[in-house]
Write an enzyme that holds these catalytic residues in place. Structure first.
Site, PDB file in Angstrom:
ATOM      1  NE  ARG A  81      -3.409   2.453   2.639  1.00 56.58           N
ATOM      2  CZ  ARG A  81      -3.234   3.338   3.612  1.00 56.58           C
ATOM      3  NH1 ARG A  81      -2.440   3.068   4.641  1.00 56.58           N
ATOM      4  NH2 ARG A  81      -3.862   4.498   3.593  1.00 56.58           N
ATOM      5  CG  HIS A 125      -0.990   9.036   3.398  1.00 50.15           C
ATOM      6  ND1 HIS A 125      -1.182   7.673   3.584  1.00 50.15           N
ATOM      7  CD2 HIS A 125      -0.612   9.506   4.614  1.00 50.15           C
ATOM      8  CE1 HIS A 125      -0.909   7.348   4.849  1.00 50.15           C
ATOM      9  NE2 HIS A 125      -0.558   8.453   5.494  1.00 50.15           N
ATOM     10  CD  GLU A 170      -4.756   7.619   9.685  1.00 53.90           C
ATOM     11  OE1 GLU A 170      -4.234   8.662  10.124  1.00 53.90           O
ATOM     12  OE2 GLU A 170      -4.467   6.480  10.101  1.00 53.90           O
ATOM     13  CG  ASN A 296      -5.281   3.400   8.516  1.00 52.96           C
ATOM     14  OD1 ASN A 296      -5.429   2.405   7.795  1.00 52.96           O
ATOM     15  ND2 ASN A 296      -4.762   4.534   8.080  1.00 52.96           N
ATOM     16  CE1 TYR A 298      -0.174   2.901  13.462  1.00 55.42           C
ATOM     17  CE2 TYR A 298      -2.109   3.962  12.525  1.00 55.42           C
ATOM     18  CZ  TYR A 298      -0.847   3.418  12.379  1.00 55.42           C
ATOM     19  OH  TYR A 298      -0.263   3.388  11.137  1.00 55.42           O
ATOM     20  CD  GLU A 350      -1.676   4.045   7.954  1.00 52.47           C
ATOM     21  OE1 GLU A 350      -1.440   4.500   9.096  1.00 52.47           O
ATOM     22  OE2 GLU A 350      -1.803   4.750   6.942  1.00 52.47           O
TER      23      GLU A 350
HETATM   24  C1  FCB Z   1      -1.261   7.229  10.616  1.00 48.93           C
HETATM   25  C2  FCB Z   1      -0.837   7.764   9.274  1.00 48.93           C
HETATM   26  C3  FCB Z   1       0.510   7.271   8.827  1.00 48.93           C
HETATM   27  C4  FCB Z   1       1.489   7.191   9.973  1.00 48.93           C
HETATM   28  C5  FCB Z   1       0.889   6.437  11.118  1.00 48.93           C
HETATM   29  C6  FCB Z   1       1.810   6.254  12.289  1.00 48.93           C
HETATM   30  O1  FCB Z   1      -2.139   8.123  11.208  1.00 48.93           O
HETATM   31  O2  FCB Z   1      -1.774   7.424   8.292  1.00 48.93           O
HETATM   32  O3  FCB Z   1       0.964   8.105   7.806  1.00 48.93           O
HETATM   33  O4  FCB Z   1       1.877   8.447  10.332  1.00 48.93           O
HETATM   34  O5  FCB Z   1      -0.270   7.062  11.561  1.00 48.93           O
END
Ligand code: FCB
Length: 465
Positions: A81, A125, A170, A296, A298, A350
């Site tokens: 990607r 992006h 995002e 995505n 985290y 992600e």
């Molecule tokens: C996300 C972004 C990516 C990177 C990660 C850690 O929010 O899409 O570009 O910065 O976090």
């Protein structure tokens, strides 16, 4: 497969990948006709990036893409990607196309094809052409129209050479960090402007989807959203209400327009709508069927109304970004999405962690990253067992890179990048991931030997699973 399965076992058709984005790796900021983007401007503005760095060179991927694709292949993954830098292919964001810019992505796609790696392209992006920013950027509704024209051109040229095209990456960040608190380019701190920007981003997504459908691009079309669950810090009605509001303003704010054709009432109620312009017909444009949704993930939001706020428990610790490691949040999120929306197939586009990695004796011992990926894959697997249609997983990121306002100080890569020499080194997590993916894809073990691993290590990394 049981719900408490601790063994990773994904379907043979599962997509295994790694992810990057243009500004974070390409460098070549002003080469072959590329126009400046808002991140060029922002990163060259003193005080905006923690280590005062910029994207002029980054990982020099523009020149090293072939070597990088070889490295991607060495991870045994079958998908990559990446994003197109809009101002590389259309320097002003409208008008003339830059053939040399398209040539770069064409070379990249050729090389990926040679290695049997499917391409997953993101159109935006975060690197808006500066020329469009000079006309108001995402606050200007016309930017959405320009974006749709750009999307159609990329789809026309590359739509048969890539597996998927995502409109935005995002948009929450583009709106809230770019315009809400000024942490990201273009550095505006005005929460009401952020709302308007979020609406124009959504509108641009919908217009781009229609424009790409019109050119009959064979690629699957969708969008990538960053999402989290919101856990109230306590049982207090205040914390519970604040958590619901957080979920509404972050997750449902982007999902509802796309899947339901409206903004969530709970979030709307809380905002000053006097400076927020939405035309009723906009939702007809925004609510386009998606072929896939990119998620995505985290961390979760841990929501406390106390003063000072109660911090997240972080039982598994925090990453080098200070983000709580909370894998089960990914299962919870996917189940919550499935409960509320008619979802298309999902890709985890992600997921990853920053760690203060160091090279020692030619190796990077990043066992916490391996554990992070393993636990999040288990979380994905659990959601799949409970009926969520997840088709693939992309680790963020292929290699250490320009982490936005953190500059090069935060390392998310499977590959360690020595920025002075541009040398890439496979971290231990990369070796583990390569072994896992080979095993899941049923590849011959010989594949791992291309990594030049000592046989003992190759065996032990795979035996873990
Ligand atoms: C996300 C972004 C990516 C990177 C990660 C850690 O929010 O899409 O570009 O910065 O976090």
């Amino acid at each position: 497969m049981s719900m408490n399965n601790t063994t990773l076992q994904f379907p043979p058709s599962f997509t295994w990948g790694v992810a990057t984005s243009a500004f974070q790796i390409e460098g070549a900021a002003a080469i072959d006709g590329k126009g400046p983007s808002i991140w060029d401007t922002f990163s060259h503005t003193p005080g905006k990036v923690i280590d005062a760095s910029n994207g002029d060179v980054a990982c020099d991927h523009y020149h090293r893409y072939a070597e990088d694709v070889d490295l991607i292949a060495s991870l045994n993954v079958n998908a990559y990607r990446f994003s197109v830098a809009w101002s590389r292919v259309q320097p002003d964001g409208q008008g003339a196309w830059n053939e040399l810019g398209f040539d770069f992505y064409s070379r990249l796609l050729d090389k990926l094809r040679e290695k049997n790696i499917t391409a997953h392209l993101t159109l935006y992006h975060w690197d808006l052409p500066q020329a469009l920013q000079d006309q108001g950027g995402w606050l200007n509704r016309d930017t959405a129209t320009h974006f749709a024209a750009y999307a159609a051109e990329v789809a026309r040229r590359f739509g048969a050479r890539v597996a998927t095209i995502a409109t935005h990456n995002e948009p929450w960040c583009s709106a809230n960090l770019g315009y809400g608190n000024g942490q990201f380019a273009p550095g505006v701190a005005d929460p009401v402007a952020a709302l308007q920007v979020s609406h124009h981003l959504l509108l641009s997504h919908g217009l781009a989807m229609q424009a790409m459908r019109a050119v009959k691009a064979p690629a699957k079309l969708g969008i990538v959203l960053n999402q989290w669950t919101a856990t109230p810090a306590s049982d207090s009605p205040e914390d519970i209400a604040a958590a619901a509001h957080e979920y509404a303003r972050s997750v449902q704010w982007f999902m509802d327009p796309i899947f339901k054709g409206r903004y969530p009432e709970l979030a709307l109620k809380a905002i000053d709508q006097s400076r927020f312009t939405v035309f009723e017909n906009d939702f007809n444009d925004i609510q386009q069927p998606l072929d896939f949704l990119g998620v995505n993930y985290y961390f979760r939001a841990f929501v406390s109304t106390a003063t000072p706020p109660v911090p997240a428990p972080a039982q598994l610790g925090v990453s080098d970004m200070g983000w709580e490691i909370y894998p089960q949040g990914l299962t919870e999120l996917l189940l919550a999405l499935k409960a509320e929306y008619e979802l298309p197939p999902i890709y985890i586009t992600e997921n990853g962690m920053a760690e203060a990695d160091r090279i020692e004796g030619g190796r990077v011992h990043d066992s916490r990253r391996t554990e992070y990926v393993r636990s999040h894959l288990l979380a994905v697997q659990s959601a799949m067992e409970q009926g969520v249609d997840v088709r693939g997983y992309f680790y963020w990121s292929l290699m250490d890179n320009f982490e936005w306002n953190s500059g090069y100080a935060k390392r998310f890569g499977l590959l360690y990048v020595d920025y002075a020499t541009q040398r890439r080194t496979l971290k231990d997590s990369a070796l583990w991931y390569a072994g896992l993916v080979a095993q899941q894809r049923g590849l011959q073990r010989a594949a791992t030997s291309t990594l030049g691993l000592p046989p003992a290590l190759a065996t032990s990394t795979i035996a873990e699973e």
